[in-house]
Design a protein around this motif. Structure first.
Motif, PDB file in Angstrom:
ATOM      1  N   SER A  47      -3.141   7.082  -0.324  1.00 27.83           N
ATOM      2  CA  SER A  47      -3.379   6.001  -1.046  1.00 27.83           C
ATOM      3  C   SER A  47      -4.718   4.871  -0.831  1.00 27.83           C
ATOM      4  O   SER A  47      -4.975   4.903   0.273  1.00 27.83           O
ATOM      5  N   GLY A  48      -5.092   4.446  -0.974  1.00 33.33           N
ATOM      6  CA  GLY A  48      -6.193   3.758  -1.041  1.00 33.33           C
ATOM      7  C   GLY A  48      -6.486   2.319   0.922  1.00 33.33           C
ATOM      8  O   GLY A  48      -6.855   2.541   1.706  1.00 33.33           O
ATOM      9  N   GLY A  49      -5.188   2.010   0.540  1.00 34.66           N
ATOM     10  CA  GLY A  49      -4.745   0.900   1.482  1.00 34.66           C
ATOM     11  C   GLY A  49      -4.974   2.144   2.693  1.00 34.66           C
ATOM     12  O   GLY A  49      -4.689   1.593   4.683  1.00 34.66           O
ATOM     13  N   GLN A  50      -3.735   3.680   2.347  1.00 35.06           N
ATOM     14  CA  GLN A  50      -3.425   4.152   3.673  1.00 35.06           C
ATOM     15  C   GLN A  50      -5.070   4.663   3.872  1.00 35.06           C
ATOM     16  O   GLN A  50      -5.023   4.955   5.402  1.00 35.06           O
ATOM     17  N   HIS A  97      -1.884  -5.881  -5.339  1.00 33.95           N
ATOM     18  CA  HIS A  97      -0.971  -6.040  -4.021  1.00 33.95           C
ATOM     19  C   HIS A  97      -0.919  -7.141  -3.038  1.00 33.95           C
ATOM     20  O   HIS A  97      -0.048  -7.449  -2.325  1.00 33.95           O
ATOM     21  N   SER A 116      -8.298  -5.614   4.215  1.00 35.09           N
ATOM     22  CA  SER A 116      -9.070  -6.096   2.883  1.00 35.09           C
ATOM     23  C   SER A 116      -8.332  -5.070   1.899  1.00 35.09           C
ATOM     24  O   SER A 116      -7.810  -6.272   1.075  1.00 35.09           O
ATOM     25  N   HIS A 117      -7.854  -3.991   2.057  1.00 30.22           N
ATOM     26  CA  HIS A 117      -7.160  -3.854   0.638  1.00 30.22           C
ATOM     27  C   HIS A 117      -5.366  -3.642   1.337  1.00 30.22           C
ATOM     28  O   HIS A 117      -4.858  -2.790   0.783  1.00 30.22           O
ATOM     29  N   LEU A 118      -4.915  -4.305   2.060  1.00 27.26           N
ATOM     30  CA  LEU A 118      -3.537  -3.963   2.848  1.00 27.26           C
ATOM     31  C   LEU A 118      -3.121  -5.722   2.135  1.00 27.26           C
ATOM     32  O   LEU A 118      -3.552  -6.745   1.527  1.00 27.26           O
ATOM     33  N   SER A 145       0.517  -1.334   0.125  1.00 23.64           N
ATOM     34  CA  SER A 145       0.089   0.332   0.053  1.00 23.64           C
ATOM     35  C   SER A 145       1.038   1.543  -0.092  1.00 23.64           C
ATOM     36  O   SER A 145       1.976   1.443   0.424  1.00 23.64           O
ATOM     37  N   GLY A 146       1.346   2.532  -0.784  1.00 25.03           N
ATOM     38  CA  GLY A 146       1.437   3.680  -1.230  1.00 25.03           C
ATOM     39  C   GLY A 146       2.544   3.228  -1.930  1.00 25.03           C
ATOM     40  O   GLY A 146       3.193   4.144  -1.444  1.00 25.03           O
ATOM     41  N   ARG A 162      -6.703   2.262   6.619  1.00 27.41           N
ATOM     42  CA  ARG A 162      -5.396   1.650   7.909  1.00 27.41           C
ATOM     43  C   ARG A 162      -6.331   3.536   8.569  1.00 27.41           C
ATOM     44  O   ARG A 162      -6.430   2.870  10.075  1.00 27.41           O
ATOM     45  N   SER A 179      -9.694  -7.491  -5.610  1.00 30.55           N
ATOM     46  CA  SER A 179      -9.985  -7.303  -4.832  1.00 30.55           C
ATOM     47  C   SER A 179     -11.258  -7.844  -3.251  1.00 30.55           C
ATOM     48  O   SER A 179     -11.441  -8.205  -2.505  1.00 30.55           O
ATOM     49  N   GLU A 187      -6.242  -2.967  -9.224  1.00 27.33           N
ATOM     50  CA  GLU A 187      -6.907  -3.953  -8.257  1.00 27.33           C
ATOM     51  C   GLU A 187      -8.815  -4.785  -8.470  1.00 27.33           C
ATOM     52  O   GLU A 187      -9.603  -4.368  -7.461  1.00 27.33           O
TER      53      GLU A 187
END
Ligand code: ATP
Ligand code: MG
Lengths: 373, 368
Positions: free
Chosen positions: B134-137, A196, B161-163, A42-43, B140, A166, A163
């Motif tokens: 970002s999406g995963g950030q 990811h 779920s996005h990690l 992520s990121g 969190r 997901s 993605e």
């Protein structure tokens, strides 16, 4: 059809006084008809990279070429790229056929040709029998395929997916990945897939580009990434559970050099040849990498044991996850994981012995984190 | 004190999403709801949080009936699948918002936010706004905001779920250890069975209308009540083969496909199946119970059948092989270090004592 080449591409976001370097000096070539996955945590800059390829995000510096044509200044329409997102908006009151046909209608494609195109694509995606239905009536997997159809119907030169899987249920996922791979093989289109999830990337792509902290780390096939990871990051990220690492130094040994974990009584056997080479390389700090799959509970694997070593440890967590059990272990202050049979069941604090083959021990330079072959 | 108690909960009349659901999550218990997308997992959490109103039934936390309380008066903290972050606030302020509401002093707020941000590895992003991450950030950040609250019940909707696999492994371990989560009742929703099996003190598998099975990880994986449960736990998914049971001599056999797929039913299973006098079944074979034999290898206690390779992919930690075995497509789990070519002949060893038998229509597990 098109190949894609990114040359020294950078993306820097600037706002409210801070700058974020989201993509750093990225060089990447995707051959015509190739399927490449961009994989990373992520990121790390995956979405930013895609958005620059598609034309939705300005390129801070560097060039992007489709075949030999520089596309930096072309707007998204002119690039002939289709991008599918996880949730593709379908018009709820139209049938699937109408949904697929719509982008063609807008471009003035005659009705007969539209019909033919939609039906050919539906056959490829195996959704012929649901063409008359409305989106709400479809299962997740069917919706996914229709979404792919929406992106494919325009016959783009390059096809990009961010993605898209997901939220697909685990039990449907592999099947859908294999399906997507088949579609790619039949269409022969250049595809880039961002995720990811290493399972998705490895199942689909001819080659996987691994990114971390805005920079490309390694591009390769599954075997290259798994067996010859260029650095600690790739070794850690590819494979599951993640790799165990131990800071270590070389011990000359009585008859043969070996590696010893720093501040701990753990030692690691490495193949003779490699140990000699390490010894010849002068004093350095190392990082030892050992995959959880390569740590075998003593007695679990009978048969001829290859040359290797042994670790003893205490069980901290016994994690049953269905097909297997993941053990989180502690030895002399070091925490690491081992993968064991599903039936394994240890209590907290129980002592276990783990064997490994010395050929499975990866050694990295502690300073550069690069693999030492 | 603060257990979560749900009785006779209903939502939706014509197509009930939740149909007469009963569930108690004890104080300190980590209860995971796993099920396919779109089945109503989020609806269940929203009902508890008060974001949707129940058509019937009651919800209580401890001794308090909260069924008719407005959301803000319910002692719950929820993460949303859509994150629902405040766009004009920084990541720090987003996480801090429940603390501000509790009027903590600045130093305490800073300490708490920093700690949770570290845990979730977003400490470097605290000054940014949701539009700049970002999406995963974002995901969190939303989880962080939930974790700093001091509720009596946590409601976590697909919080990781996005990690990627690595950070999910690490966060799973953190969840195991996190005091805040282990002190109160937690309801955790996921579509990922590994997460469910790993984290849940108990696991509820959600199907149409409600929870179709509740039990420990081993209960739901090893003793699935139905084909539905078996199909939703495991990757690759369990092989579900429509088959006939035929008496051949004194033994019972499974027959399927058009070119001779079959194997003898082990004695223990045959006894259980004979009681039902059943002819049509769905046989469930987990991919890890199909072994792809190497040249010359044999497999005592297994039934060996011939097949041809249809698909083979080496993934991160294992390989997945799909073979045509006598007219039946069988998926097997292999070592990732092997190599197969399309249509290559292979010998498959089935661990027949680990096979499930489900009723052809109802899907009920016939061995239970
Ligand atoms: N508009 C923006 N302004 C400032 N920074 C941004 C912006 N968008 C993204 N970033 C930052 O750029 C970096 C890369 O973001 P990007 O969205 O490309 O990541 P990603 O690899 O797609 O991650 P994920 O898997 O979480 O979606 C991150 O550090 C993110 O915080
Ligand atoms: Mg992204």
């Amino acid at each position: 059809m098109a190949s894609i080449r990114l040359a020294q591409v950078n993306k820097i976001y600037r706002s409210r006084g801070h700058a974020v370097h989201a993509v750093k000096d990225l060089d990447l070539t995707v051959e015509d008809g190739e399927f490449v996955a961009i994989l990373g945590p992520s990121g790390c800059g995956k979405t930013s990279t895609l958005r620059m390829i598609v034309g939705l995000e300005e390129i801070t510096s560097g060039d992007i070429f489709f075949d030999d044509r520089r596309v930096n200044d072309l707007d998204p329409q002119a690039r002939n790229v289709a991008m599918a997102f996880e949730t593709y908006a379908l018009y709820p009151s139209f049938t699937i056929e109408e949904n697929l046909s719509f982008p063609l209608e807008v471009r003035g494609v005659p009705a007969a040709e539209r019909r033919k195109k939609v039906h050919d694509l539906a056959a490829l995606l195996r959704i012929e029998d649901i063409l008359g239905q409305k989106p709400a009536a479809l299962s997740g997997g069917q919706q996914q395929r229709v979404s792919l159809g929406r992106a494919l119907i325009r016959d783009p030169a390059v096809f990009i997916l961010d993605e898209v899987m997901s939220h697909i249920d685990a039990h449907l996922k592999l099947q859908m990945l294999f399906e997507l791979k088949r579609i790619h093989q039949e269409l022969g289109k250049t595809m880039i897939y961002v995720t990811h999830d290493q399972v998705e990337a490895l199942a689909l792509a001819d080659r996987v580009a691994v990114m971390s902290h805005a920079a490309l780390q390694q591009v390769g096939t599954r075997n290259e990434l798994y067996h010859e990871p260029v650095n600690v990051f790739v070794a850690d990220f590819i494979g599951e559970p993640p790799t165990n690492f131990f800071p270590a130094e070389l011990d000359a040994g009585d008859d043969q050099p070996f590696l010893r974990a720093k501040n701990a009584a753990l030692t690691f056997a490495v193949p003779v040849e490699r140990a000699r080479r390490l010894a010849a390389g002068g004093r350095r700090d190392y990082v030892v990498g050992l995959r959880p799959q390569n740590l075998h509970l003593d007695g679990a694997e009978s048969g001829a044991a290859p040359a290797g070593g042994m670790l003893t440890a205490e069980v901290a967590i016994n994690e049953y996850v269905g097909e297997r059990t993941i053990l989180t272990l502690v030895a002399d202050g070091h925490r690491f994981r081992a993968q064991a049979h599903a039936e394994t069941s240890f209590g907290r604090g129980e002592r276990v012995c783990l064997r490994y083959a010395s050929s499975d021990v990866m050694v990295f330079d502690a300073e550069t984190e690069a693999l030492i072959a | 004190m603060a257990r979560l108690r749900i009785e006779g909960l209903c939502k939706g009349w014509d197509f009930p999403v939740i149909d007469n659901l009963d569930l108690t999550v004890e104080e300190g218990e980590f209860f995971v709801v796993v099920g396919p997308s779109g089945i109503g997992k989020t609806t269940l959490l929203r009902l508890i949080a008060g974001l949707e109103s129940a058509d019937a039934g009651r919800i209580a936390i401890g001794d308090h009936d909260i069924t008719n309380l407005p959301p803000y008066k319910r002692p719950v903290a929820m993460t949303f699948e859509s994150y629902a972050l405040y766009p004009h606030l920084s990541v720090f302020e987003n996480i801090a918002s429940p603390l501000r509401a509790r009027r903590l002093d600045a130093a305490a707020i800073r300490a708490t936010v920093t700690e949770v941000a570290k845990l979730l590895r977003i400490e470097a992003l605290l000054d940014r706004r949701p539009g700049e991450i970002s999406g995963g950030q974002k995901q969190r950040t939303a989880l962080g905001r939930t974790l700093v609250a001091k509720p009596q019940v946590f409601l976590l909707d697909e919080p990781i779920s996005h990690l990627d696999a690595k950070i999910r492994h690490d966060l799973r371990l953190q969840f195991h250890a996190l005091e805040e989560l282990r002190r109160v009742a937690t309801l955790y929703v996921t579509h990922d069975y590994v997460e469910a099996l790993s984290l849940g003190d108990r696991i509820g598998v959600m199907g149409r209308g409600g929870l179709v099975q509740i039990g420990s990880a081993r209960d739901v994986f090893l003793r699935p009540r139905s084909l539905f449960v078996a199909e939703h736990l495991g990757q690759p998914a369990i092989n579900a083969v429509a088959a006939r049971l035929t008496g051949e001599g004194t033994a019972l056999h499974v027959r399927a496909g058009n070119s001779g797929f079959g194997f003898p039913v082990v004695a223990a299973h045959a006894a259980a199946l004979a009681r039902g006098d059943i002819q049509r079944v769905t046989v469930g074979i987990r991919p890890q119970h199909v072994k792809v034999l190497r040249n010359g290898e044999d497999a005592p206690g297994h039934h060996v059948i011939d097949g041809r390779v249809e698909i083979y992919e080496a993934l991160g930690a294992n390989g997945v092989l799909v073979a045509d075995a006598g007219g039946v497509n069988l998926t097997a789990l292999t070592s990732p270090e092997r190599d197969f070519t399309h249509r290559q002949p292979v010998r498959l060893a089935l661990q027949t004592d680990a096979v499930f038998y489900f009723h052809a229509e109802s899907g009920d597990n016939l061995l239970l």
